[in-house]
Design an enzyme around this catalytic site. Structure first.
Site, PDB file in Angstrom:
ATOM      1  N   PRO A  52       0.812  -1.230  -0.171  1.00 37.99           N
ATOM      2  CA  PRO A  52      -0.030  -0.091  -0.016  1.00 37.99           C
ATOM      3  C   PRO A  52       0.772   1.383  -0.016  1.00 37.99           C
ATOM      4  CG  PRO A  52       0.201  -0.973   2.194  1.00 37.99           C
ATOM      5  CD  PRO A  52       0.789  -1.987   1.392  1.00 37.99           C
ATOM      6  N   ASP A  59      -1.985   2.866   2.780  1.00 39.95           N
ATOM      7  CA  ASP A  59      -1.284   2.882   3.872  1.00 39.95           C
ATOM      8  C   ASP A  59      -1.736   4.421   4.349  1.00 39.95           C
ATOM      9  OD1 ASP A  59       0.294   2.112   5.843  1.00 39.95           O
ATOM     10  OD2 ASP A  59       2.391   2.329   4.836  1.00 39.95           O
ATOM     11  N   TRP A 103       4.953  -0.089   9.795  1.00 35.05           N
ATOM     12  CA  TRP A 103       5.549  -1.036   8.917  1.00 35.05           C
ATOM     13  C   TRP A 103       4.622  -2.400   9.493  1.00 35.05           C
ATOM     14  CZ3 TRP A 103       8.011   0.075   4.702  1.00 35.05           C
ATOM     15  CH2 TRP A 103       8.595   1.284   4.553  1.00 35.05           C
ATOM     16  N   GLN A 143      12.701  -1.768   0.193  1.00 36.62           N
ATOM     17  CA  GLN A 143      11.635  -2.342   0.893  1.00 36.62           C
ATOM     18  C   GLN A 143      12.071  -3.704   1.396  1.00 36.62           C
ATOM     19  OE1 GLN A 143       9.032  -1.113   1.799  1.00 36.62           O
ATOM     20  NE2 GLN A 143       9.220   0.612   0.810  1.00 36.62           N
ATOM     21  N   TRP A 182       8.713  -3.091   3.849  1.00 38.26           N
ATOM     22  CA  TRP A 182       7.566  -3.983   3.692  1.00 38.26           C
ATOM     23  C   TRP A 182       7.989  -5.514   3.611  1.00 38.26           C
ATOM     24  CZ3 TRP A 182       4.598  -5.713  -0.843  1.00 38.26           C
ATOM     25  CH2 TRP A 182       3.266  -6.249  -0.444  1.00 38.26           C
ATOM     26  N   LYS A 184      19.962  11.220  -7.262  1.00 35.71           N
ATOM     27  CA  LYS A 184      18.782  11.031  -6.579  1.00 35.71           C
ATOM     28  C   LYS A 184      17.751  12.116  -6.717  1.00 35.71           C
ATOM     29  CE  LYS A 184      17.344   9.466  -1.886  1.00 35.71           C
ATOM     30  NZ  LYS A 184      17.748   9.585  -0.645  1.00 35.71           N
ATOM     31  N   LYS A 235      13.007  17.332  -4.523  1.00 36.36           N
ATOM     32  CA  LYS A 235      12.426  18.527  -4.510  1.00 36.36           C
ATOM     33  C   LYS A 235      13.394  19.746  -4.641  1.00 36.36           C
ATOM     34  CE  LYS A 235       7.615  17.694  -3.671  1.00 36.36           C
ATOM     35  NZ  LYS A 235       6.921  16.934  -2.629  1.00 36.36           N
TER      36      LYS A 235
END
Ligand SMILES: [Zn+2]
Ligand SMILES: [Zn+2]
Length: 1022
Positions: free
Chosen positions: A47, A86, A556, A593, A597, A630, A633
């Site tokens: 999610p 999530d 998590w 992850q 997750w 990477k 913003k």
């Protein structure tokens, strides 16, 4: 008739049309329902959080999540796919704090937890519409109408149930431990969260601090006696090294290695004590050595604290039995002592380690073991407490002030800077501080063997993650610190008695409501703070009140519980574990992850059922910008998915993600790559499609319903063989979770189809007779395009649909409504002809070598040449050459091809031949051009010009014309040659070639061809 197809195409527009087709015809729902009864294929959607705009990396994982179930559905699997969101945790809270301009927990408490959480609840779906729009636009087919949501009461109830199961097994405990703490978020982080936030090249102080030896009258050994004497002569100091000066006020011991050599060196009027091995590093290599001692001789020697906590209003406690701390009386003459431990490094520092039990994991353990003092000088916001000169400062800001203070007091030996790796909060990027705190744990270390055994059953793509990144993580498993001192999360369902201190874990709402003396219940219930905090009940032991502990849990844990919680198991769907919905066949997320997750899923499933909850996992690489940096913003290099999709279409972006790099590798995202993919692949396919439809409509071709062709020509047999080989390869690759391999095979097939099959078949489509050969060409190309549309359906669902709708939908009314309702093609292995495939591969190679030789000699493709020598040593290839000679002569525009050995061809006279070679094959083109060859070349050039003019004049492909020409006598002579004239007429559909000025109304142009002037005119013939 097919709908006409222009060679110009606007993919985003095509896709918008297909989207409305899918919507109107409910294609997704039907693609699931029509396979009900087939074997189940289960995708677990990891999610996402919808409180921010989706980024390009979300598109990446979403298209990979899409492709496998689409493929499985076409293979007959029943694959319902459920979306999830999530909704809890720090990311949501931070967003709301930002909106409210808060900087910490005190402001939240003041604002009111109920109001704060209400805002969190609203904000979690702040960008839901954008997420839904992106999901639909990139054609990630998943049920967005009935998603699971981690903040729903039912979801929380299952999470409580899972915690209760662990509680009952004795796997949940509260530990007083040093944990990585985020001072901004005011909470501990679990070790997998810490792993998400390491930053390299962080600058920190690197300082050598002087701890003053207290000349102690108690001397146990000769060496200590000597040290005692020395320290009465001149002040003696232990030299310790640290990169965290802010921990120095918490120092309560110095540690040495018992067996290491230490030295006392003389520096001016002082003595310094440090490890012999580290003298050079501490820039004390030249200082005279006064004495040598073993580490064990230093143990027990007392020194003065840098800061006596009592003078600065800070409590001093001491470890007694285990982790219990008792407050100590103030003392003026406080001293600490040297201890021996096994964590003293002889690689860096001074061999004397500063120990602050409140601020480090090993320090804490040493504190317990040696029953040291415990001095905590920092609050949960990371500010120094008490009334130190640097009190109230954030620890990192206090560093320089502490050093100034020590320097002024003569206690700083050296101060430098170091660059090293340091952990930061993965959410807010604050430096993490290691603190002793009480935290709730899950004893995952107890099931470590089960975690490792379960991993053996999981298919990882790429494979190296299995025993690499993920396997290592499991091998080094530590208990899961899963409580968070926060507000917006699943509340930890543990209540404590205010009188006897007993804990109780509540596993479901029914159990809670049945508690004796329950107060504070409000219906409808909201299982969040502060409402659950208001629920109190009687202690079953002593009858006093039980209230909930303050913590919520790690989000998590929420997402890791989704296999059960999305179904409100076991309160509903209690057959879940047996009916095929658990475990998942497939999950997919980015590589970070593995410790997020992927781990929480695996840990919870192993703790509860001792088995894994997913069978296959694709682990994606990160998406960086074109320079490999990477996206962020602040750097302004974030790529907006919608900008890419509106320009190139979702298929182009999907194809880029599937094929650009092997699965698991990093993407260096560049717009230009997507443009390049569109040109190289999508447009190539589109041009073949447009070519087919254009000619098929001219010839009124109607496909037969069997869809397969009788292939009369070798060219047809070859492409059908390649097509069936492709079907087999794509099927195998997708079955093995390798879209990259599958996609690259499709791309190379489309290339061959366009650049070899269609190009070499052009004349068969152009010719005027509608004979069996032409029919075979149409049927063959039709079959290729239709099967391609089905192979491509999981990859580029829009383009596949476009092809299918026109080629199949418009012709066969009984065919499925959508390519996504069709079955995946099955290879006909009897049609695979390996010898033929090898022959054509050789023909392609020799023609590319031959073309390279021509261009080396500067001879244009339209100019025929006399001879092409081909050097081949393999007998098999020599045989093949005999079979492919006619097509190779045509391809290379040569009059003869002669095979010879590689060596002989290589040794040909290069004033006569242009030679180009590879490892075992070479090709030589004769350079000399006879007069006849030159004339032939000239005629071909004229034909080429006339064909271009036909297009420029806007004639239809099938229009007959009259051609006019004027030129030098040489030109005239060539064109008037009967053979050449017939050739020109046939190639350009000219009924007549007329010498003289073109008619009024003719399209005319003049050229210089091979140095001769020529005027050409073309006109439609009535
Ligand atoms: Zn933080
Ligand atoms: Zn009690």
């Amino acid at each position: 008739m097919f709908h006409s197809v222009s060679s110009k195409v606007n993919f985003p527009q095509v896709e918008e049309n297909i989207l409305s087709l899918w919507r109107n015809k409910n294609v997704f729902e039907r693609s699931v329902e029509s396979r009900r009864g087939g074997p189940r294929f289960v995708l677990y959607e990891g999610p996402p959080t919808a409180n921010g705009s989706p980024g390009i990396h979300h598109v990446l994982s979403r298209v990979f999540k899409d492709i496998i179930p689409r493929y499985k559905a076409m293979k007959g699997y029943y694959t319902p796919r459920i979306a999830g969101w999530d909704t809890h945790g720090l990311p949501v809270e931070l967003e709301v704090e930002r909106e409210l301009g808060f900087s910490g927990k005190a402001q939240i408490e003041e604002y009111g937890v109920d109001r704060f959480n209400a805002r969190c609840r609203e904000s979690v779906f702040g960008y839901l519409k954008e997420w839904e729009a992106m999901t639909e636009r990139v054609a990630f087919w998943i049920d967005l109408k009935h998603p699971y949501i981690t903040m729903d009461n039912e979801y929380i109830e299952t999470v409580w149930w899972a915690i209760k199961q662990m509680w009952d097994k004795g796997l949940v405990y509260q530990g007083y431990k040093v944990t990585p703490h985020c001072p901004r978020c005011g909470t501990s982080l679990s070790s997998h969260e810490v792993a998400l936030g390491y930053q390299d090249d962080v600058e920190d102080p690197s300082v050598y601090i002087k701890f003053k030896v207290v000349p102690s009258p108690i001397s146990e050994s000769e060496e200590q006696k000597r040290l005692y004497e020395l320290s009465r002569e001149k002040p003696a100091y232990f030299l310790a090294w640290t990169t965290t000066p802010w921990t120095l006020p918490g120092n309560t011991a110095l540690a040495v290695a018992a067996d290491a050599e230490y030295v006392v060196v003389e520096v001016g009027d002082e003595y310094f004590i440090l490890a012999d091995a580290l003298r050079e590093q501490a820039v004390l290599g030249d200082a005279p050595v006064i004495a040598k001692v073993k580490g064990k001789d230093l143990v027990g020697v007392n020194y003065e604290p840098l800061y006596n906590p009592h003078q600065f209003g800070v409590e001093r406690r001491r470890f007694q039995a285990q982790a219990e701390l008792t407050v100590q009386e103030p003392r003026e003459d406080l001293t600490y002592r040297v201890i021996a431990t096994d964590f003293v490094s002889m690689e860096e520092g001074t061999g004397i380690v500063h120990v602050a039990p409140a601020f480090g994991e090993v320090d804490f353990e040493a504190g317990m073991y040696h029953e040291l003092d415990f001095v905590h000088t920092v609050d949960l916001q990371g500010n120094i407490i008490g009334n130190y000169p640097f009190a109230g400062k954030f620890v990192k800001d206090a560093d320089p002030l502490i050093l100034d203070d020590l320097k002024a007091r003569g206690l700083l030996y050296r101060s430098e800077k170091i660059r090293h790796t340091y952990p930061f909060c993965w959410r807010c990027e604050s430096p993490l501080l290691y603190y002793a705190k009480q935290t709730w744990y899950i004893k995952t270390t107890v099931v470590k063997e089960g975690l490792i055994a379960g991993n053996n059953e999981i298919g990882w793509y790429p494979e190296h993650i299995k025993y690499g990144r993920f396997g290592d993580w499991l091998e080094n498993n530590v208990d899961w610190a899963f409580s968070r001192e926060r507000y917006w999360g699943t509340p930890l369902p543990i209540w404590q008695c205010e009188s006897c201190g007993r804990y109780e874990c509540v596993g479901d709402v029914g159990e809670l409501k049945a508690k004796g003396g329950l107060t504070g219940l409000k219906e409808p219930m909201d299982l969040h703070r502060p409402f659950v905090d208001e629920l109190t009940f009687d202690c079953s032991e002593c009858g006093a009140r039980m209230g909930r502990v303050a913590e919520v849990i790690d989000c998590w844990f929420d997402s890791g519980a989704m296999p059960l919680a999305q179904w409100h198991y076991p309160f509903e769907n209690d057959t879940l574990l047996e009916d095929g919905r658990f475990p998942a066949d497939y999950i997919c997320e980015a590589v970070d992850q593995t410790r997020g997750w992927f781990y929480s899923l695996h840990a919870i499933s192993t703790l509860l059922f001792n088995r894994p909850c997913f069978r296959n996992v694709i682990c994606l690489g990160h998406v960086l910008d074109a320079k490999g940096e990477k996206m962020s913003k602040t750097k302004g290099n974030v790529v907006e998915p919608s900008a890419v999709i509106n320009k190139y279409g979702a298929d182009a972006l999907r194809w880029y993600f599937f094929t650009a790099v092997p699965t698991g590798n990093v993407y260096r995202f560049d717009d230009k790559m997507v443009a390049e993919i569109t040109r190289r692949f999508l447009l190539t396919l589109w041009n073949v499609y447009s070519f087919f439809v254009t000619y098929a409509n001219i010839d009124r071709f109607t496909p037969n319903s069997s869809g397969t062709s009788p292939e009369s020509s070798e060219l047809d047999k070859w492409i059908i063989s390649e097509l069936n080989q492709l079907i087999m390869d794509v099927d195998t690759a997708l079955d093995g979770y390798n879209p990259t391999e599958a996609g690259r095979k499709i791309e190379s097939f489309v290339n061959d189809l366009s650049n070899w099959y269609v190009r070499r078949s052009r004349r068969r489509f152009w010719k005027s007779e509608n004979d069996a050969d032409k029919q075979s060409a149409y049927t063959t190309l039709y079959e290729c395009l239709v099967k391609l549309s089905k192979l491509l359906a999981p990859f580029t669902p829009f383009l596949a649909e476009e092809l299918y709708q026109n080629l199949v939908g418009s012709v066969f009314s009984e065919a499925p409504d959508s390519v996504h309702l069709a079955d995946f093609p099955v290879a006909d292995v009897t049609k695979i002809d390996e010898q033929l495939a090898a022959d054509i591969r050789l023909a392609m190679k020799l023609s590319s070598l031959g073309r390279a030789a021509r261009s080396k000699a500067g001879i244009k493709v339209r100019q025929p040449v006399a001879t092409n020598f081909v050097g081949l040593d393999s007998a098999r290839e020599r045989e093949a050459l005999e079979r492919i000679k006619p097509q190779l002569m045509e391809e290379l525009n040569v009059k003869d091809i002669i095979a010879d050995s590689f060596e002989k061809v290589a040794a040909l006279d290069d004033s006569q031949f242009a030679i180009v070679g590879e490892a075992t094959v070479n090709s030589a083109i004769s350079i000399h051009l006879s007069e006849d060859l030159k004339k032939e070349g000239l005629v071909r050039e004229i034909v080429h010009r006339l064909q271009t003019m036909r297009r420029s004049a806007g004639f239809d492909i099938a229009d007959y014309i009259v051609t006019y020409y004027r030129g030098d006598p040489y030109i005239k002579g060539v064109i008037e040659d009967k053979g050449f004239a017939d050739y020109i007429k046939q190639e350009t559909l000219s009924r007549q070639l007329i010498e003289g000025m073109p008619d009024e109304g003719a399209f005319t142009e003049s050229y210089k061809v091979d140095g001769y002037d020529i005027l050409l005119g073309v006109k439609r013939s009535g």
